[in-house]
Design an enzyme around this catalytic site. Structure first.
Site, short mmCIF file in Angstrom:
data_model
loop_
_atom_site.label_atom_id
_atom_site.label_comp_id
_atom_site.label_asym_id
_atom_site.label_seq_id
_atom_site.Cartn_x
_atom_site.Cartn_y
_atom_site.Cartn_z
N GLY A 1 -7.69 7.91 -1.82
CA GLY A 1 -7.40 9.32 -1.67
C GLY A 1 -6.06 9.63 -1.06
N PHE A 2 -5.55 8.72 -0.25
CA PHE A 2 -4.27 8.96 0.43
C PHE A 2 -3.49 7.66 0.55
CE2 PHE A 2 -7.25 12.11 2.06
CZ PHE A 2 -6.55 13.28 1.87
N GLY A 3 -2.17 7.79 0.53
CA GLY A 3 -1.31 6.65 0.79
C GLY A 3 -1.10 6.46 2.28
N GLY A 4 -0.56 5.31 2.65
CA GLY A 4 -0.19 5.07 4.04
C GLY A 4 -1.32 4.74 4.98
N HIS B 1 2.24 1.51 -11.08
CA HIS B 1 0.89 1.92 -10.73
C HIS B 1 0.84 3.43 -10.55
CE1 HIS B 1 -3.17 1.05 -9.18
NE2 HIS B 1 -2.95 2.04 -8.33
N GLY C 1 2.52 1.06 -2.06
CA GLY C 1 3.13 2.38 -2.18
C GLY C 1 4.13 2.65 -1.09
N HIS D 1 -4.78 4.21 -12.55
CA HIS D 1 -5.98 4.08 -11.72
C HIS D 1 -6.64 5.45 -11.61
CE1 HIS D 1 -7.66 3.13 -7.41
NE2 HIS D 1 -8.61 3.29 -8.32
N ASP E 1 -1.62 6.59 -9.65
CA ASP E 1 -2.88 7.03 -9.07
C ASP E 1 -3.22 8.44 -9.53
OD1 ASP E 1 -3.63 4.81 -7.30
OD2 ASP E 1 -1.77 5.30 -6.24
N MET F 1 -9.09 7.79 -10.16
CA MET F 1 -9.96 8.12 -9.04
C MET F 1 -10.50 9.52 -9.28
SD MET F 1 -7.72 6.47 -5.94
CE MET F 1 -6.16 6.46 -6.84
N MET G 1 -5.81 11.37 -9.12
CA MET G 1 -6.85 11.86 -8.21
C MET G 1 -7.21 13.29 -8.56
SD MET G 1 -5.33 10.44 -4.61
CE MET G 1 -4.62 8.80 -4.46
N MET H 1 -10.39 -2.14 -3.59
CA MET H 1 -9.75 -1.17 -2.70
C MET H 1 -9.80 -1.68 -1.27
SD MET H 1 -8.45 1.26 -4.47
CE MET H 1 -7.94 2.25 -3.05
N ASP I 1 -5.40 -2.94 -3.54
CA ASP I 1 -4.70 -1.67 -3.36
C ASP I 1 -5.09 -1.05 -2.03
OD1 ASP I 1 -3.51 0.82 -3.52
OD2 ASP I 1 -4.54 1.45 -5.34
N GLY I 2 -4.09 -0.83 -1.18
CA GLY I 2 -4.32 -0.13 0.08
C GLY I 2 -3.84 -0.92 1.29
N GLY I 3 -2.83 -0.42 1.96
CA GLY I 3 -2.36 -1.06 3.18
C GLY I 3 -1.70 -2.40 2.96
N SER J 1 3.26 1.63 -6.36
CA SER J 1 2.54 2.88 -6.62
C SER J 1 3.46 4.07 -6.44
CB SER J 1 1.35 3.00 -5.67
OG SER J 1 0.78 4.28 -5.76
#
Length: 224
Positions: free
Chosen positions: A144-147, A35, A199, A68, A37, A70, A39, A139, A177-179, A10
């Site tokens: 909304g946020f990375g990390g 990827h 990401g 993606h 994102d 969002m 937003m 998800m 997607d996520g973590g 990402s």
């Protein structure tokens, strides 16, 4: 279901002042998708990039652009992203009142349609459109946020989705997607996830290619 793990780094976590270099680096290192994102500051509490940047990325990317959305208004703006060069477009069940029509439009334009569910949305919310999509995105953080930290329940949702698809006799790719990290990637690949979005775990590392490849190896090893 294919057992090959596909990586979709990402660019949300990349250095935007060196975006072309970051994309070229991970593509050379074996990325399967780029990827992106999108937003809007409404559907999610952040604002990122839009069609003009996607169009610019399309000029230099050699891998498919996995876009993606969002955003609140995907139903009415989907052509913006198709025209910009998206190869795969993911829309959220939570924000598309005309989901069936929007997925049809993506397919008609020659792109791959995909649908996404947020952490609080059950996978059966998309049962009516599962046969229309090439990919389903689960998800594993609130978008909304990375990390952010991985939500463990996501692995169970991947398993539920894989079972549902099996019952229906269909085989869309399952994306997560996520973590996604060295530790969490095996948890979801063991349940059926085959496309891993990462990401910060890629672009936040000193050697993004080595980090991406290590995640792939860890995920691949968990498939039995």
């Amino acid at each position: 279901m294919s057992d090959r793990i596909l990586m979709a780094p990402s660019i949300l976590s990349a250095d935007f002042t060196r975006l072309a270099e970051a994309i070229e680096l991970v593509e050379a290192g074996g990325a399967d998708y780029i990827h992106i994102d999108v937003m809007d500051g409404h559907f999610v509490p952040n604002l990122t990039i839009g069609p003009p940047v996607i169009k610019s990325i399309k000029r230099i990317a050699t891998k498919p652009l996995d876009v993606h959305l969002m955003i609140d208004n995907a139903d009415s703006t989907i052509d913006w992203y198709l025209d910009a060069g998206a190869d795969s477009v993911t829309v959220h069940v939570e924000s598309c009142p005309h989901l069936h029509r929007t997925l049809m439009r993506i397919r008609e334009a020659g792109a791959s349609p995909a649908v996404c569910v947020n952490p609080a949305t059950p996978v059966d919310a998309i049962i009516e459109v599962l046969g229309m999509v090439d990919m389903v995105l689960i998800m594993s953080v609130n978008p909304g946020f990375g990390g952010q930290a991985f939500i463990g329940r996501a692995a169970e949702k991947v398993s539920e989705l894989a079972w549902m698809c099996g019952e229906l006799g269909i085989d869309p790719l399952i994306q997560i997607d996520g973590g996604i990290t060295l530790e969490t990637a095996p948890l979801v690949s063991a349940e059926g996830a085959r496309v891993l979005v990462a990401g910060n775990a890629v672009f936040g590392q000193s050697d993004p290619v080595a980090a991406m490849q290590a995640i792939r190896v860890a995920a691949q090893a968990a498939i039995v």
